[in-house]
Design a protein around this motif. Sequence first.
Motif, PDB file in Angstrom:
ATOM      1  N   SER A  96      61.034  40.099  31.833  1.00  0.00           N
ATOM      2  CA  SER A  96      61.632  41.313  32.340  1.00  0.00           C
ATOM      3  C   SER A  96      60.463  42.084  31.301  1.00  0.00           C
ATOM      4  O   SER A  96      60.617  43.526  31.137  1.00  0.00           O
ATOM      5  CB  SER A  96      62.195  41.061  30.860  1.00  0.00           C
ATOM      6  OG  SER A  96      62.000  40.307  29.689  1.00  0.00           O
ATOM      7  N   GLU A  97      59.093  41.471  31.276  1.00  0.00           N
ATOM      8  CA  GLU A  97      58.490  42.267  30.121  1.00  0.00           C
ATOM      9  C   GLU A  97      57.225  42.449  31.487  1.00  0.00           C
ATOM     10  O   GLU A  97      56.184  42.805  31.124  1.00  0.00           O
ATOM     11  CB  GLU A  97      57.665  41.341  29.419  1.00  0.00           C
ATOM     12  CG  GLU A  97      58.546  41.590  27.435  1.00  0.00           C
ATOM     13  CD  GLU A  97      58.428  42.679  27.213  1.00  0.00           C
ATOM     14  OE1 GLU A  97      57.989  43.607  27.349  1.00  0.00           O
ATOM     15  OE2 GLU A  97      60.100  42.681  26.950  1.00  0.00           O
ATOM     16  N   TRP A 121      50.581  40.462  26.708  1.00  0.00           N
ATOM     17  CA  TRP A 121      50.606  41.381  25.402  1.00  0.00           C
ATOM     18  C   TRP A 121      51.973  40.055  24.838  1.00  0.00           C
ATOM     19  O   TRP A 121      52.407  40.584  23.270  1.00  0.00           O
ATOM     20  CB  TRP A 121      49.698  42.072  24.426  1.00  0.00           C
ATOM     21  CG  TRP A 121      50.244  43.387  25.175  1.00  0.00           C
ATOM     22  CD1 TRP A 121      51.240  43.740  24.994  1.00  0.00           C
ATOM     23  CD2 TRP A 121      49.713  44.199  26.330  1.00  0.00           C
ATOM     24  NE1 TRP A 121      51.439  44.700  25.127  1.00  0.00           N
ATOM     25  CE2 TRP A 121      50.293  44.611  26.622  1.00  0.00           C
ATOM     26  CE3 TRP A 121      48.669  43.815  27.152  1.00  0.00           C
ATOM     27  CZ2 TRP A 121      50.327  46.286  27.296  1.00  0.00           C
ATOM     28  CZ3 TRP A 121      48.526  44.291  28.068  1.00  0.00           C
ATOM     29  CH2 TRP A 121      49.372  45.874  28.403  1.00  0.00           C
ATOM     30  N   LYS A 122      52.797  40.590  25.939  1.00  0.00           N
ATOM     31  CA  LYS A 122      53.951  40.230  25.573  1.00  0.00           C
ATOM     32  C   LYS A 122      54.208  38.548  25.530  1.00  0.00           C
ATOM     33  O   LYS A 122      53.582  37.901  25.896  1.00  0.00           O
ATOM     34  CB  LYS A 122      55.416  41.025  26.691  1.00  0.00           C
ATOM     35  CG  LYS A 122      54.540  42.385  25.912  1.00  0.00           C
ATOM     36  CD  LYS A 122      55.665  43.121  25.201  1.00  0.00           C
ATOM     37  CE  LYS A 122      54.932  44.353  25.328  1.00  0.00           C
ATOM     38  NZ  LYS A 122      56.072  45.070  24.362  1.00  0.00           N
ATOM     39  N   CYS A 123      55.942  38.011  25.057  1.00  0.00           N
ATOM     40  CA  CYS A 123      56.273  37.102  25.189  1.00  0.00           C
ATOM     41  C   CYS A 123      55.136  36.113  24.230  1.00  0.00           C
ATOM     42  O   CYS A 123      54.897  35.302  24.327  1.00  0.00           O
ATOM     43  CB  CYS A 123      56.705  36.835  26.741  1.00  0.00           C
ATOM     44  SG  CYS A 123      57.521  37.737  27.505  1.00  0.00           S
ATOM     45  N   CYS A 182      60.887  36.075  30.052  1.00  0.00           N
ATOM     46  CA  CYS A 182      60.605  36.820  29.441  1.00  0.00           C
ATOM     47  C   CYS A 182      59.593  37.720  29.604  1.00  0.00           C
ATOM     48  O   CYS A 182      59.433  38.986  29.522  1.00  0.00           O
ATOM     49  CB  CYS A 182      59.919  36.350  28.314  1.00  0.00           C
ATOM     50  SG  CYS A 182      59.126  37.171  26.710  1.00  0.00           S
ATOM     51  N   ARG A 183      58.941  36.970  30.435  1.00  0.00           N
ATOM     52  CA  ARG A 183      57.863  37.110  31.721  1.00  0.00           C
ATOM     53  C   ARG A 183      57.904  37.882  32.098  1.00  0.00           C
ATOM     54  O   ARG A 183      57.716  39.515  32.619  1.00  0.00           O
ATOM     55  CB  ARG A 183      57.306  36.182  32.387  1.00  0.00           C
ATOM     56  CG  ARG A 183      55.823  35.058  30.910  1.00  0.00           C
ATOM     57  CD  ARG A 183      55.515  34.324  31.562  1.00  0.00           C
ATOM     58  NE  ARG A 183      54.210  33.714  31.036  1.00  0.00           N
ATOM     59  CZ  ARG A 183      53.845  32.224  30.914  1.00  0.00           C
ATOM     60  NH1 ARG A 183      54.575  31.947  32.019  1.00  0.00           N
ATOM     61  NH2 ARG A 183      52.513  32.265  30.883  1.00  0.00           N
ATOM     62  N   TYR A 237      55.316  40.568  32.928  1.00  0.00           N
ATOM     63  CA  TYR A 237      53.821  39.717  33.015  1.00  0.00           C
ATOM     64  C   TYR A 237      52.214  40.540  31.992  1.00  0.00           C
ATOM     65  O   TYR A 237      51.860  40.129  32.259  1.00  0.00           O
ATOM     66  CB  TYR A 237      53.841  39.127  34.126  1.00  0.00           C
ATOM     67  CG  TYR A 237      54.503  38.828  35.482  1.00  0.00           C
ATOM     68  CD1 TYR A 237      54.456  37.051  34.775  1.00  0.00           C
ATOM     69  CD2 TYR A 237      55.265  39.177  36.025  1.00  0.00           C
ATOM     70  CE1 TYR A 237      55.522  35.938  35.431  1.00  0.00           C
ATOM     71  CE2 TYR A 237      56.316  37.953  36.619  1.00  0.00           C
ATOM     72  CZ  TYR A 237      56.366  37.184  36.173  1.00  0.00           C
ATOM     73  OH  TYR A 237      56.859  36.277  36.551  1.00  0.00           O
ATOM     74  N   LEU A 238      52.929  41.272  31.220  1.00  0.00           N
ATOM     75  CA  LEU A 238      51.949  41.701  30.328  1.00  0.00           C
ATOM     76  C   LEU A 238      51.459  40.616  29.555  1.00  0.00           C
ATOM     77  O   LEU A 238      52.066  39.912  29.249  1.00  0.00           O
ATOM     78  CB  LEU A 238      52.616  43.445  29.315  1.00  0.00           C
ATOM     79  CG  LEU A 238      53.594  44.118  30.375  1.00  0.00           C
ATOM     80  CD1 LEU A 238      53.734  45.342  29.515  1.00  0.00           C
ATOM     81  CD2 LEU A 238      52.121  44.980  31.078  1.00  0.00           C
TER      82      LEU A 238
END
Length: 104
Positions: free
Chosen positions: A43-44, A49-51, A40-41, A46-47
């Motif tokens: 694919s996002e 506020w994600k995951c 997830c990190r 490393y934002l």
Amino acid sequence: MEVSGCSKKMIATQEEMVEAKVPISYRDQCAHLLIPLNKCRQSELYLPWKCGDERHVYEKCEYELVMERMLQMQKIRASSSDNLPVNNTKQQGAGPTIGLPANA
């Protein structure tokens, strides 16, 4: 892979952890949660506020492992302190003793 003294079972296999490039220091009973978190990190991008859900589940698992190890250590300390002899032969008036150097 079974870890003695731990209530949690290893879910991720060694092959899965190698394939997901999980560092050796992170290959514990929570590695099965770290694999989807790292995907997830990536694919996002490393934002931070994600995951959040994946991170929370992983960190809770790690916290529970730490608490379990602390409880085991407390039990070990309690059992070892019960086995120590009590030394009540203090000398009154004697100053602090000075030990010999290590190479003496």
